[in-house]
Design a protein around this motif. Structure first.
Motif, PDB file in Angstrom:
ATOM      1  N   SER A 160     -63.281 -70.677 -52.394  1.00  0.00           N
ATOM      2  CA  SER A 160     -63.084 -70.914 -50.969  1.00  0.00           C
ATOM      3  C   SER A 160     -63.510 -69.726 -50.127  1.00  0.00           C
ATOM      4  O   SER A 160     -63.944 -69.892 -48.980  1.00  0.00           O
ATOM      5  N   GLU A 161     -63.398 -68.521 -50.679  1.00  0.00           N
ATOM      6  CA  GLU A 161     -63.825 -67.311 -49.979  1.00  0.00           C
ATOM      7  C   GLU A 161     -64.208 -66.246 -50.985  1.00  0.00           C
ATOM      8  O   GLU A 161     -63.534 -66.074 -52.007  1.00  0.00           O
ATOM      9  N   SER A 162     -65.257 -65.505 -50.676  1.00  0.00           N
ATOM     10  CA  SER A 162     -65.553 -64.238 -51.341  1.00  0.00           C
ATOM     11  C   SER A 162     -66.476 -63.464 -50.430  1.00  0.00           C
ATOM     12  O   SER A 162     -67.315 -64.062 -49.736  1.00  0.00           O
ATOM     13  N   GLY A 163     -66.335 -62.166 -50.419  1.00  0.00           N
ATOM     14  CA  GLY A 163     -67.188 -61.369 -49.557  1.00  0.00           C
ATOM     15  C   GLY A 163     -66.873 -59.893 -49.685  1.00  0.00           C
ATOM     16  O   GLY A 163     -66.034 -59.483 -50.498  1.00  0.00           O
ATOM     17  N   TRP A 164     -67.557 -59.100 -48.872  1.00  0.00           N
ATOM     18  CA  TRP A 164     -67.393 -57.637 -48.900  1.00  0.00           C
ATOM     19  C   TRP A 164     -67.556 -57.138 -47.468  1.00  0.00           C
ATOM     20  O   TRP A 164     -68.551 -57.454 -46.816  1.00  0.00           O
ATOM     21  N   PRO A 165     -66.612 -56.356 -46.946  1.00  0.00           N
ATOM     22  CA  PRO A 165     -66.725 -55.896 -45.563  1.00  0.00           C
ATOM     23  C   PRO A 165     -67.781 -54.812 -45.404  1.00  0.00           C
ATOM     24  O   PRO A 165     -68.032 -54.027 -46.326  1.00  0.00           O
ATOM     25  N   SER A 166     -68.373 -54.764 -44.229  1.00  0.00           N
ATOM     26  CA  SER A 166     -69.435 -53.794 -43.959  1.00  0.00           C
ATOM     27  C   SER A 166     -68.908 -52.542 -43.268  1.00  0.00           C
ATOM     28  O   SER A 166     -69.669 -51.587 -43.052  1.00  0.00           O
ATOM     29  N   ALA A 167     -67.641 -52.509 -42.917  1.00  0.00           N
ATOM     30  CA  ALA A 167     -67.042 -51.350 -42.242  1.00  0.00           C
ATOM     31  C   ALA A 167     -65.532 -51.448 -42.380  1.00  0.00           C
ATOM     32  O   ALA A 167     -65.000 -52.441 -42.864  1.00  0.00           O
ATOM     33  N   GLY A 168     -64.855 -50.372 -41.958  1.00  0.00           N
ATOM     34  CA  GLY A 168     -63.402 -50.414 -41.893  1.00  0.00           C
ATOM     35  C   GLY A 168     -62.670 -49.628 -42.954  1.00  0.00           C
ATOM     36  O   GLY A 168     -61.461 -49.444 -42.870  1.00  0.00           O
ATOM     37  N   ASN A 169     -63.392 -49.147 -43.984  1.00  0.00           N
ATOM     38  CA  ASN A 169     -62.711 -48.413 -45.055  1.00  0.00           C
ATOM     39  C   ASN A 169     -63.624 -47.345 -45.642  1.00  0.00           C
ATOM     40  O   ASN A 169     -63.800 -47.243 -46.854  1.00  0.00           O
ATOM     41  N   GLY A 170     -64.239 -46.575 -44.777  1.00  0.00           N
ATOM     42  CA  GLY A 170     -65.007 -45.414 -45.214  1.00  0.00           C
ATOM     43  C   GLY A 170     -66.110 -45.736 -46.194  1.00  0.00           C
ATOM     44  O   GLY A 170     -66.872 -46.687 -46.010  1.00  0.00           O
ATOM     45  N   ILE A 171     -66.165 -44.990 -47.265  1.00  0.00           N
ATOM     46  CA  ILE A 171     -67.273 -45.101 -48.218  1.00  0.00           C
ATOM     47  C   ILE A 171     -67.257 -46.413 -48.994  1.00  0.00           C
ATOM     48  O   ILE A 171     -68.250 -46.782 -49.609  1.00  0.00           O
TER      49      ILE A 171
END
Length: 340
Positions: free
Chosen positions: A261-272
């Motif tokens: 139903s969902e999978s992904g990876w954020p592009s910002a918000g947690n440094g390295i």
């Protein structure tokens, strides 16, 4: 710059970004259309963007009628969610399930292909958990009355319902989740329906980068990283899915299909841990993994419905990474070029 020239450049850029999807005759993968932003484009433009990118599937977490109107005749397959707070009402009354269907599905069912209706999003096993099974039964009864047997009724859970997941074959459901999962899995098995799972290797990596390899989390490892009996794992996503399958099997349900139903990876918000390059790498590799229908080591060569989270960055999500999972900015420019 002249507005007409600016518009031409914008749409040329979008068309180029989505060109690879066209060459595949459409992507057999979905993208979640989240609406928690006060700067998002109109739904008609969003549906046009899906179509330009040849994204064939959309997940809506709730029945937003502006989005549903825009989807008429689009040929985009839709997964439609019942909001968590509405689950008890549907569970307690067949009439309430009928009313929900009459308001949110019946007006559109001739013009939109609904694949799934999901009773809640990660509503189990919390306060709404006991109501999910009855709500699924009531809504399924309504669909059957309308001969809409092709629409699956299911729910969305996350991998936190597992007591442990390493190695995958050791996985079991938590004590808190076990009894409720039994009811859910019995319903799904009896109806030949699929369970939907939110699977996020990002959180496992960000939570323990010392012991979780980045290439393992991003489908980039060159060979097996984890050996579990006869099964070899070169990516964490497969291991997480198989852990869920093992847990279902131990409850006596070896054949219930799994969809993502969902999978992904954020592009910002947690440094390295969150950069556009890392997000692009994960989502591109995830997309290719799903499109190839390679399955998992426990269920090889098995097709899984799947959705990337999400179409846009959403500024009304909680502060931090949750605001930066989008493939596109609200102005519909790509956060990164996901389509190579």
């Amino acid at each position: 710059m002249n507005r007409r020239i600016t518009s031409f450049i914008f749409f040329t850029f979008i068309a180029t970004t989505c060109q690879a999807a066209r060459s595949r005759n459409g992507m057999d993968i979905g993208v979640c259309y989240g609406l928690l932003g006060n700067d998002l484009p109109p739904a008609t433009q969003v549906v046009s963007l899906y179509k330009r990118c040849q994204i064939q599937k959309m997940r809506l977490h709730n029945p937003n009628h502006e989005a549903l109107e825009a989807l008429r005749g689009s040929q985009i397959q839709v997964t439609l969610g019942v909001p968590n707070e509405e689950i008890p009402n549907l569970a307690n009354s067949q009439e309430a399930a009928q009313s929900w269907f009459t308001t949110n599905v019946e007006p559109y069912v001739q013009d939109i292909e609904f694949s799934y209706i999901t009773i809640g999003n990660e509503a189990f096993p919390d306060q709404f958990g006991p109501f999910i099974g009855p709500a699924m039964h009531n809504l399924k009864n309504v669909l059957n009355e309308y001969n809409l047997h092709g629409i699956q009724v299911t729910t969305v859970v996350n991998t936190a319902v597992l007591a442990n997941s390493y190695p995958p074959s050791a996985a079991v459901f938590t004590a808190e989740a076990a009894s409720g999962m039994l009811d859910i899995l019995e319903f799904l098995s009896d109806n030949g329906a699929t369970i939907m799972v939110n699977v996020y290797p990002y959180y496992a990596y960000a939570g323990d980068p010392t012991n979780v390899r980045l290439d393992y989390a991003q489908f980039s490892a060159k060979g097996p990283v984890v050996q579990d009996g006869a099964l070899s794992y070169s990516n964490l996503f497969d291991a997480m899915v198989d852990a869920f399958i093992w847990a279902m099997e131990k409850m006596g349900f070896p054949n219930v299909a799994v969809a993502i139903s969902e999978s992904g990876w954020p592009s910002a918000g947690n440094g390295i841990f969150t950069t556009p390059d890392l997000a692009r790498t994960y989502n591109r590799n995830f997309m290719n993994h799903i499109i190839k229908s390679s399955g998992t080591p426990k269920r090889p060569n098995t097709y899984m419905d799947a959705h990337i989270f999400a179409m846009f960055n959403e500024n009304q999500k909680p502060n931090g990474t949750q605001q930066y999972f989008g493939l596109f900015y609200p102005n519909m420019l790509p956060v990164y070029p996901i389509f190579p």
